[in-house]
Design an enzyme around this catalytic site. Structure first.
Site, PDB file in Angstrom:
ATOM      1  N   ASP A   1       0.851  -1.191   0.000  1.00  0.00           N
ATOM      2  CA  ASP A   1       0.000   0.000   0.000  1.00  0.00           C
ATOM      3  C   ASP A   1       0.895   1.253   0.000  1.00  0.00           C
ATOM      4  O   ASP A   1       1.822   1.361   0.812  1.00  0.00           O
ATOM      5  CB  ASP A   1      -0.867  -0.045   1.273  1.00  0.00           C
ATOM      6  CG  ASP A   1      -1.990   0.969   1.257  1.00  0.00           C
ATOM      7  OD1 ASP A   1      -2.440   1.353   0.165  1.00  0.00           O
ATOM      8  OD2 ASP A   1      -2.436   1.370   2.362  1.00  0.00           O
ATOM      9  N   HIS A   2       0.622   2.193  -0.894  1.00  0.00           N
ATOM     10  CA  HIS A   2       1.345   3.484  -0.934  1.00  0.00           C
ATOM     11  C   HIS A   2       2.870   3.355  -0.998  1.00  0.00           C
ATOM     12  O   HIS A   2       3.572   4.015  -0.219  1.00  0.00           O
ATOM     13  CB  HIS A   2       0.961   4.357   0.275  1.00  0.00           C
ATOM     14  CG  HIS A   2      -0.459   4.821   0.237  1.00  0.00           C
ATOM     15  ND1 HIS A   2      -0.894   5.819  -0.599  1.00  0.00           N
ATOM     16  CD2 HIS A   2      -1.559   4.403   0.912  1.00  0.00           C
ATOM     17  CE1 HIS A   2      -2.199   5.995  -0.425  1.00  0.00           C
ATOM     18  NE2 HIS A   2      -2.625   5.148   0.479  1.00  0.00           N
TER      19      HIS A   2
ATOM     20  N   ASP B   1       2.825   5.054  -5.483  1.00  0.00           N
ATOM     21  CA  ASP B   1       2.039   6.266  -5.251  1.00  0.00           C
ATOM     22  C   ASP B   1       2.856   7.500  -5.641  1.00  0.00           C
ATOM     23  O   ASP B   1       3.596   8.056  -4.837  1.00  0.00           O
ATOM     24  CB  ASP B   1       1.616   6.335  -3.777  1.00  0.00           C
ATOM     25  CG  ASP B   1       0.729   7.546  -3.503  1.00  0.00           C
ATOM     26  OD1 ASP B   1       0.504   8.349  -4.435  1.00  0.00           O
ATOM     27  OD2 ASP B   1       0.259   7.682  -2.359  1.00  0.00           O
TER      28      ASP B   1
ATOM     29  N   GLU C   1      -1.655   6.031  -8.589  1.00  0.00           N
ATOM     30  CA  GLU C   1      -2.652   7.026  -8.142  1.00  0.00           C
ATOM     31  C   GLU C   1      -2.481   8.319  -8.926  1.00  0.00           C
ATOM     32  O   GLU C   1      -1.374   8.796  -9.138  1.00  0.00           O
ATOM     33  CB  GLU C   1      -2.496   7.290  -6.638  1.00  0.00           C
ATOM     34  CG  GLU C   1      -3.520   8.306  -6.122  1.00  0.00           C
ATOM     35  CD  GLU C   1      -3.646   8.318  -4.595  1.00  0.00           C
ATOM     36  OE1 GLU C   1      -3.542   7.255  -3.972  1.00  0.00           O
ATOM     37  OE2 GLU C   1      -3.858   9.413  -4.039  1.00  0.00           O
TER      38      GLU C   1
ATOM     39  N   ALA D   1     -11.523   4.905   2.314  1.00  0.00           N
ATOM     40  CA  ALA D   1     -12.928   4.496   2.169  1.00  0.00           C
ATOM     41  C   ALA D   1     -13.547   3.957   3.458  1.00  0.00           C
ATOM     42  O   ALA D   1     -14.590   3.315   3.416  1.00  0.00           O
ATOM     43  CB  ALA D   1     -13.046   3.463   1.052  1.00  0.00           C
TER      44      ALA D   1
ATOM     45  N   ASN E   1     -10.362   0.451  -0.152  1.00  0.00           N
ATOM     46  CA  ASN E   1      -9.333   0.355   0.896  1.00  0.00           C
ATOM     47  C   ASN E   1      -9.890   0.706   2.276  1.00  0.00           C
ATOM     48  O   ASN E   1     -10.488   1.771   2.455  1.00  0.00           O
ATOM     49  CB  ASN E   1      -8.209   1.343   0.605  1.00  0.00           C
ATOM     50  CG  ASN E   1      -7.262   0.855  -0.468  1.00  0.00           C
ATOM     51  OD1 ASN E   1      -7.559  -0.100  -1.176  1.00  0.00           O
ATOM     52  ND2 ASN E   1      -6.125   1.503  -0.579  1.00  0.00           N
ATOM     53  N   ILE E   2      -9.636  -0.179   3.222  1.00  0.00           N
ATOM     54  CA  ILE E   2     -10.151   0.034   4.573  1.00  0.00           C
ATOM     55  C   ILE E   2      -9.044  -0.207   5.598  1.00  0.00           C
ATOM     56  O   ILE E   2      -8.482  -1.297   5.678  1.00  0.00           O
ATOM     57  CB  ILE E   2     -11.351  -0.909   4.846  1.00  0.00           C
ATOM     58  CG1 ILE E   2     -12.496  -0.568   3.886  1.00  0.00           C
ATOM     59  CG2 ILE E   2     -11.800  -0.814   6.308  1.00  0.00           C
ATOM     60  CD1 ILE E   2     -13.637  -1.554   3.888  1.00  0.00           C
ATOM     61  N   ASP E   3      -8.741   0.806   6.358  1.00  0.00           N
ATOM     62  CA  ASP E   3      -7.800   0.678   7.470  1.00  0.00           C
ATOM     63  C   ASP E   3      -8.396   1.267   8.759  1.00  0.00           C
ATOM     64  O   ASP E   3      -8.463   0.608   9.790  1.00  0.00           O
ATOM     65  CB  ASP E   3      -6.472   1.383   7.123  1.00  0.00           C
ATOM     66  CG  ASP E   3      -5.406   1.093   8.168  1.00  0.00           C
ATOM     67  OD1 ASP E   3      -5.650   0.268   9.058  1.00  0.00           O
ATOM     68  OD2 ASP E   3      -4.310   1.686   8.098  1.00  0.00           O
TER      69      ASP E   3
END
Ligand code: G3H
Ligand code: 13P
Ligand code: ZN
Length: 309
Positions: free
Chosen positions: A82-83, A104, A134, A213, A254-256
């Site tokens: 991620d990122h 990213d 992105e 999100a 995406n969920i954190d």
């Protein structure tokens, strides 16, 4: 069952008008809670690791924990960076067996973002991995005061087409009004669905990704507040907006933050109700249960990917 790429997963999600959840992982309990939920729901699954998570848990641990989840659940899982902020971290993860990376370059000027993304895509594709990039910038709440300034950072549909064509990237994260963390909107939550529709029409069949999100579920905020410090003014993306995005070409959500809140709420509650308990398995176990329940809810009622594994 192996680590897989998201190529086939996104194709099915796009056609079926649902989204796959990409959940951030940092430790064993989080990985177990999420993967047990996906197994029970027979749902496709992306487990993603940030640079911060790699630093916290150390790369070898996270990789082996995800492999253990695959072995234990029998699920096929996408292991995603991620990122990733530069070529080197993407290369490291690909060399380490990640099936997917995000480069990213959203902070960079367009041409530099194209060049960096293309470099990662070329390396990843040679090794059989896929790449998310992105375009556009996710707003912070401080940018929320001025609507036109905020929209200026949103993804430009024409640029998105050019970006995808020139980089050969496999999926694209877009900015339409979400942001990271627990404070996404000062006033009413608003996403630019018109922009999303334009992007989808100009890139038919191409998988889009929504970062930032989390819904910031009120039940967890209330529990956190009841059993500890205050989280005032927290506000996330309403679940019906996420369902709408999934129907309009967003294949990865995406969920954190919702994971963090669910786990923290459960641990705070457990320790408040059992003040003399000091066995970490007890309170971390309650955090794991809360994550499992929350992820099952997302899979069934928000992402729409139950039974799609
Ligand atoms: O988008 C960022 C994710 O929530 C990961 O956060 O860098 O604190 O691990 P982190
Ligand atoms: P949230 O902070 O809304 O959970 O977003 C997570 C994310 O986008 C990870 O890349
Ligand atoms: Zn993100």
């Amino acid at each position: 069952m192996p680590l897989i790429t998201s190529a086939e997963m996104f194709k099915k999600a796009y056609e079926g008008r649902y989204a796959v959840g990409a959940f951030n992982v940092n430790n064993m309990e989080i990985i177990q809670g999420i993967s047990e939920a996906a197994r029970e729901e027979k749902a496709p699954l992306i487990l993603q690791v940030s640079a911060g998570a790699r630093k916290y848990a150390r790369p070898a641990y996270l990789k082996k924990l995800v492999e253990a989840a695959v072995e234990d659940t029998g699920l096929s899982v996408v292991l995603h960076l991620d990122h990733g902020e530069n070529f080197d971290i993407c290369k490291d993860c690909i060399d380490d067996g990640f099936s997917s990376v995000m480069i990213d370059g959203s902070r960079l000027p367009f041409e530099e973002n194209v060049a960096l993304t293309k470099k990662v895509v070329d390396y990843a594709h040679e090794k059989g991995a896929v790449v998310e990039a992105e375009l556009g910038k996710l707003a912070g709440i401080e940018d929320n005061v001025n609507v036109s300034a905020r929209e200026a950072t949103f993804t430009d549909p024409d640029q998105a087409v050019e970006f995808v064509e020139r980089t050969g990237v496999d999926s694209l994260a877009i900015a339409i009004g979400t942001s990271h963390g627990a404070y996404k909107f000062k006033g009413e939550p608003m996403l630019d669905f018109e922009r999303l529709e334009r992007i989808t029409k100009m890139l038919p069949g191409f998988p889009l990704v929504l970062h930032g999100a989390s819904t910031v579920l009120p039940e967890f905020v209330e529990l956190c507040n009841e059993y500890g410090g205050d989280i005032p003014g927290a506000k996330g993306v309403p679940e019906e907006m996420l369902r709408r995005a999934a129907e309009q070409g967003v294949c990865k959500i995406n969920i954190d933050t919702d994971l963090r809140l669910a786990m923290t709420a459960a641990v705070r509650k457990y320790l408040a109700e059992n003040p003399s308990e000091f066995d970490p398995r007890k309170y971390l176990g309650s955090g794991r249960d809360a994550i499992k329940k929350m992820v099952q809810h997302k899979i069934r009622n928000v992402l729409g990917c139950s039974g799609k594994a």
